[in-house]
Design an enzyme around this catalytic site. Structure first.
Site, PDB file in Angstrom:
ATOM      1  N   ASP A  12       0.830  -1.197   0.000  1.00 52.38           N
ATOM      2  CA  ASP A  12       0.000   0.000   0.000  1.00 52.38           C
ATOM      3  C   ASP A  12       0.872   1.258   0.000  1.00 52.38           C
ATOM      4  O   ASP A  12       2.101   1.156  -0.080  1.00 52.38           O
ATOM      5  CB  ASP A  12      -0.974  -0.063   1.185  1.00 52.38           C
ATOM      6  N   TRP A  26     -12.800 -27.995  -4.333  1.00 49.35           N
ATOM      7  CA  TRP A  26     -14.222 -27.836  -3.988  1.00 49.35           C
ATOM      8  C   TRP A  26     -15.106 -28.033  -5.207  1.00 49.35           C
ATOM      9  O   TRP A  26     -16.278 -28.388  -5.068  1.00 49.35           O
ATOM     10  CB  TRP A  26     -14.471 -26.462  -3.338  1.00 49.35           C
ATOM     11  N   PRO A  32     -16.301 -21.992   4.349  1.00 47.52           N
ATOM     12  CA  PRO A  32     -16.433 -20.575   4.700  1.00 47.52           C
ATOM     13  C   PRO A  32     -16.007 -20.270   6.131  1.00 47.52           C
ATOM     14  O   PRO A  32     -16.030 -21.138   7.003  1.00 47.52           O
ATOM     15  CB  PRO A  32     -17.923 -20.290   4.500  1.00 47.52           C
ATOM     16  N   LYS A  40     -18.784 -29.256  14.401  1.00 45.61           N
ATOM     17  CA  LYS A  40     -19.247 -28.622  13.156  1.00 45.61           C
ATOM     18  C   LYS A  40     -18.280 -27.565  12.646  1.00 45.61           C
ATOM     19  O   LYS A  40     -18.486 -26.986  11.586  1.00 45.61           O
ATOM     20  CB  LYS A  40     -20.621 -27.966  13.393  1.00 45.61           C
TER      21      LYS A  40
END
Lengths: 143, 143, 143, 143
Positions: free
Chosen positions: C21, C51, C64, C94
């Protein structure tokens, strides 16, 4: 008598710190990203639904690029407000040409042209993408 | 008799998930980013120091683009390894043309051309950038 | 007696000009991008297919993030070679926790943690994403 | 009696096609980018000049991150309009904590926290960055 003025849309954006590179100016590839966003905004302004919806309705997944080109005329930096004016310059049978002009006030920062196609997934190999003839309803909606 | 073969470099990259868009293929503007990286790798391979060092030594801050163009020939997606071959096609007085070819194995994915200049900051207004004549030592090092 | 050392992978990357940057250092959000790429490389090293393939085979579209966190310890800039070491720190029912360490030589640049789930598309609304229990074959392949 | 309500700013953004990944949702690292942009917008709304100007006036080059964290609560996709509300949660002696909430309408998409410092370049080694005590005028302008 028909007008010769092409329909166009304006996409407004404020340049972010992270859009700029160590030379403290916009990293040029971001213009291509913004032209792409402005291209989609053009079709949205013409009433064309999102590619998510067209994919469900007709299989059309978007408008991949065949060619892209830009000239960079003046540097810009973060905090500055820019406008990108987008229009379709040419409709061919299977491709179309978009033109984009990025301005900060009256200063032209960059000008670009993209050759795009409308695409569906190949029926046999979903990883392959196939160009389709320009749908007449899109051309009509955007002219 | 001298060879007509231009010096070139190869930049290797594995496409990342986040380089791809909702059509599940590389978002085209990333090719411009990778061409830019490959352009810098070309100069590194020729022995040119980083722009941080050239800025300290001579004021030269980098090689901004005047024009960029690419053709997109075949889609690619994440997890795939690509190579970008880069070379200087033409040296002009104040600008030069780089050529880039992106391949996955034998498949050409994209071909690009960039017109660039070498730049210093303007002495009066450090936000302005000024092109300088191509430094002879750079041309010599890269030919 | 089994070792307590978790399996890990290394992702190597050379920082690009456009990753930095106007402060001339890596824009921090790129570390999150590289951690994500390194996370996928970890699963590839463990033999988990892309995937694209898991979506076709079992509906699983990816992993995700639920939470991401990073500490930035030392700045880095373009042309520097970095390594990201990635591993699964915890497998829950999970979700799972990945840990990433970015280094330039012996210098730790950044450390991150991600909480992720494996996800499928909702059967009724394909725009919705639903977490599934950690597949046993993935946990076995990656431990 | 002083108010307990922190000053905040709102950054509005329409998600672009290229902000989304092959799962067709926003690639999570973009939230960190937008939080950063919204952080800068917060300071702009408080009247703090660009880092280009503060660098010239006082040497301050920006506000690098020490730590960043985000929770991702609901997916979003391109064409959707989001708002990011940003505020300073805590002012410490040498660092400060910003809080960001991204919403689409009433739906919270992501929440983040950043620990930042204000930085100047090291006098001996301009590549090094040094945190300074929070300037009193900034704290006053932003409270």
């Amino acid at each position: 008598m028909s007008s010769a003025v092409a329909r166009s849309s304006i996409y407004r954006y404020r340049i972010a710190f992270s859009d700029c590179d160590p030379a403290q100016i916009v990293f040029f590839a971001n213009y291509f990203k913004w032209f792409d966003t402005s291209a989609r905004e053009f079709f949205t302004a013409c009433g064309i639904p999102s590619w998510r919806e067209t994919e469900k309705a007709t299989g059309m997944i978007g408008m991949p690029l065949v060619d892209a080109q830009a000239k960079f005329l003046s540097p810009a930096t973060y905090g500055e407000d820019i406008e990108i004016e987008s229009s379709v310059e040419t409709w061919n049978t299977k491709s179309f040409v978009m033109r984009h002009v990025a301005r900060r006030g009256d200063t032209v920062l960059a000008e670009g042209r993209e050759v795009r196609v409308f695409a569906v997934r190949d029926k046999v190999d979903a990883q392959r993408i196939v160009a389709i003839p320009i749908p007449e309803y899109i051309r009509a909606a955007c002219s």
